[in-house]
Design an enzyme around this catalytic site. Structure first.
Site, PDB file in Angstrom:
ATOM      1  CG  ASP A 152      43.534  14.156 153.243  1.00  0.00           C
ATOM      2  OD1 ASP A 152      42.908  14.793 152.759  1.00  0.00           O
ATOM      3  OD2 ASP A 152      43.763  13.021 152.715  1.00  0.00           O
ATOM      4  CG  ASP A 188      37.931  14.235 151.285  1.00  0.00           C
ATOM      5  OD1 ASP A 188      38.484  13.374 151.159  1.00  0.00           O
ATOM      6  OD2 ASP A 188      36.713  14.345 151.682  1.00  0.00           O
ATOM      7  CD  GLU A 199      38.874  13.348 146.564  1.00  0.00           C
ATOM      8  OE1 GLU A 199      38.759  12.023 146.217  1.00  0.00           O
ATOM      9  OE2 GLU A 199      38.250  13.860 147.434  1.00  0.00           O
ATOM     10  CG  HIS A 246      43.074   7.206 150.202  1.00  0.00           C
ATOM     11  ND1 HIS A 246      43.591   8.339 149.373  1.00  0.00           N
ATOM     12  CD2 HIS A 246      41.878   7.649 150.730  1.00  0.00           C
ATOM     13  CE1 HIS A 246      42.582   9.451 149.628  1.00  0.00           C
ATOM     14  NE2 HIS A 246      41.623   9.125 150.349  1.00  0.00           N
ATOM     15  CG  ASP A 247      39.652   7.437 147.802  1.00  0.00           C
ATOM     16  OD1 ASP A 247      39.456   7.052 148.721  1.00  0.00           O
ATOM     17  OD2 ASP A 247      39.612   8.635 147.451  1.00  0.00           O
TER      18      ASP A 247
HETATM   19  C1  GLC Z   1      37.433  11.484 149.398  1.00  0.00           C
HETATM   20  C2  GLC Z   1      38.377  10.605 149.974  1.00  0.00           C
HETATM   21  C3  GLC Z   1      37.908   9.436 150.357  1.00  0.00           C
HETATM   22  C4  GLC Z   1      36.808   9.605 151.464  1.00  0.00           C
HETATM   23  C5  GLC Z   1      35.896  10.590 150.881  1.00  0.00           C
HETATM   24  C6  GLC Z   1      34.606  11.016 151.855  1.00  0.00           C
HETATM   25  O1  GLC Z   1      37.129  11.026 147.995  1.00  0.00           O
HETATM   26  O2  GLC Z   1      39.683  10.503 149.279  1.00  0.00           O
HETATM   27  O3  GLC Z   1      38.754   8.566 150.917  1.00  0.00           O
HETATM   28  O4  GLC Z   1      36.016   8.466 151.456  1.00  0.00           O
HETATM   29  O5  GLC Z   1      36.479  11.541 150.166  1.00  0.00           O
HETATM   30  O6  GLC Z   1      35.505  11.853 152.695  1.00  0.00           O
END
Ligand code: GLC
Length: 522
Positions: A99, A195, A254, A322-323
């Site tokens: 990641d 990310d 993402e 995880h979100d």
């Molecule tokens: C992404 C991640 C999340 C994180 C955010 C800031 O959305 O999935 O967990 O808090 O980015 O890095």
């Protein structure tokens, strides 16, 4: 398996390292813990693991605030442990995806420490500094600008104030970021999850975003200047060139605020291999009125099929991560697993690469925390409207021992109290468990090429049902799912359909309550 391409045909399993397995009894999962569970993953039948960040971090956003992109946080192990993890995973045929959080760093990263030290520091321009803020808002609440008294300017942060955004317009920054990819690929990493990649570039003049209707201040503007800037595409080309200089590497992005249309625009032979569109994770204020139901699911599938097919882009499927609240917490009631069986079937049999979140295979639920126990920054900020993401990050439930087989010590987040009954060991022993169902469907995916690469063809069903084919020239597979309590009949296309799997007592064409069937045309 003929023409098996790991990231397209395989199943990717997301591990949140601090919650998977703790090898050294400090209550926090670690890399050695993951190594000790690789055989479990082989037995389950997944093909790759995506590791959420394990890099050095002050934990202001639980690892997504990185203070060194090319090292391992000592709490999770060392680079030597990481090398061992890659070697052990590869020995078992499992690929490893990291990641990469490159939109921002921690404010403790050496780059930012230098940048903030003086206005004429050579790294000053590595972040985004201004005399006056514009109207941009941070996704985790409040203004996106923080005043820094050291040099009397504001810096930009789209997340917490401890996560300053880097200035991707600076060529040295881009070079340094590409070096991060290179570093990990040299160590044998097979792919990356990027990310919030579509936020890397901001409009060069930093104009105000126009207003719109929304609940939080962040939602009350149209994000046209802080994300999705045209400079993203040339960078993706450059990154892809680097990735393609190593064999069979993969990158999935993402997409921040993703629609299927936006997602496909970032994918292709000179761009990303894939990007997430979170079609099946959607929940809004109207969810209690229009909850998870087959009509809604089919609409989502058709919508994304149309967009991805037209663009020739391979989709990904995500139900949990995880979100987000876990699938079972969104759709199931109490400890009943029927909804999780439906979710798992969709995840593994739709067209696209499935991303499974640790514990999804045993139907883990979110934990509930008192306000004072919440750790996640947006949860602290928006409670009780939004309780944050700690719920879906609880320790993996391996067995019924004191700390669920996760650790010898009290875990960093509490175990879900149902771990006494809901755990890997118990489900492995129960032939009717979600775990064994998941394992069977994963094995079917390996056996049946149409389940991986076949076209998606929706079928008619009565209300409450969902049915579709996955079809290649040589093979047809039919999935029929009953979301409700009532028995139902659906019309089978002609031919001799053999039952590959059923969760109840129906027969081809007939489903009993909550039954799932997978049929093959002989
Ligand atoms: C992404 C991640 C999340 C994180 C955010 C800031 O959305 O999935 O967990 O808090 O980015 O890095």
């Amino acid at each position: 398996m003929e023409n098996f391409l790991w990231w397209r045909d395989g199943v990717i399993y997301q591990i949140y390292p601090r919650s998977f397995a703790d090898s050294n009894g400090d209550g926090l999962g670690d890399l050695a813990g993951i190594i000790s569970r690789l055989d479990y993953l082989v037995n389950l039948g997944i093909d790759a693991i995506w590791l959420s960040p394990f890099f050095p971090t002050p934990d202001k956003d639980f690892g997504y605030d990185i203070s060194d992109h090319v090292d391992v946080d000592p709490r999770f192990g060392s680079l030597a442990d990481f090398d061992r993890l890659v070697a052990e995973a590869h020995r078992r045929g499992i690929r490893v995806i990291l990641d990469l959080v490159l939109n921002h760093t921690s404010d403790q990263h050496s780059w930012f420490k230098e940048s903030r030290s003086s206005r004429d520091n050579p790294k000053r321009d590595w972040y985004i500094w201004r005399d006056k803020p514009n109207n941009w808002q941070a996704c985790f609440g409040g203004q996106a600008w923080e005043y820094d008294p050291v040099t009397g300017q504001y810096y930009l942060h789209l997340f917490t104030k401890e996560q300053p955004d880097v200035n991707w317009r600076n060529p040295e920054v881009r070079k340094a970021q590409l070096a991060v990819f290179h570093f990990w690929m040299e160590r044998g990493v097979d792919g990356f999850r990027l990310d919030v990649f579509n936020a890397y570039f901001k409009h060069p003049d930093l104009p105000d975003n126009p207003p719109k209707f929304g609940l939080r201040s962040f939602d009350r503007q149209r994000h046209i200047h802080d994300i999705d800037q045209p400079e993203m595409l040339p960078f993706l080309n450059e990154m892809r060139l680097l990735l393609d200089s190593f064999p069979e590497r993969y990158v999935v992005g993402e997409t921040y605020f993703a629609t299927p249309q936006k997602t496909v625009s970032y994918c292709g032979p000179e761009k990303l291999h894939a990007a997430f569109s979170f079609d099946f994770t959607f929940m809004d204020l109207f969810f209690p009125i229009f909850p998870w139901n087959p009509g809604w699911v089919m609409k989502q599938i058709v919508k994304r099929e149309e967009t991805f097919n037209a663009a020739g882009i391979w989709p990904t499927t995500v139900m949990s991560n995880h979100d987000l609240p876990r699938t079972a917490s969104r759709y199931a009631r109490g400890e009943n697993d029927v909804q999780s069986f439906l979710g798992m079937t969709l995840l593994l049999t739709m067209r696209g690469t499935p991303f499974m979140y640790y514990g999804e295979e045993i139907g883990m639920r979110d934990i509930r925390l008192r306000r004072g126990a919440i750790l996640d920054p947006p949860g602290k900020k928006y409670w009780p409207l939004y309780k944050g993401r700690d719920g879906c990050r609880a320790p993996m439930q391996w067995d019924d021992s004191t700390f669920g087989g996760f650790s010898a010590a009290k875990p960093w987040l509490p175990m879900h109290p149902d771990f006494i009954r809901r755990n890997v060991t118990a489900q492995q022993a129960d032939p009717d468990s979600l775990f064994n169902f998941t394992k069977t469907v994963l094995a079917l995916r390996k056996e049946i090429p149409a389940l991986r690469g076949g076209a998606f063809i929706p079928l008619e069903t009565p209300l409450g049902g969902l049915a579709y084919l996955r079809q290649t020239e040589r093979q047809s597979v039919l999935m029929a799912l009953n979301f409700g309590q009532r028995n139902m009949q659906y019309s089978l296309p002609g031919g001799n359909w053999r039952v590959a799997l059923t969760t109840a007592k129906g027969s081809p064409g007939k489903l009993t309550a909550h039954e799932i069937q997978i049929l093959i045309l002989d």
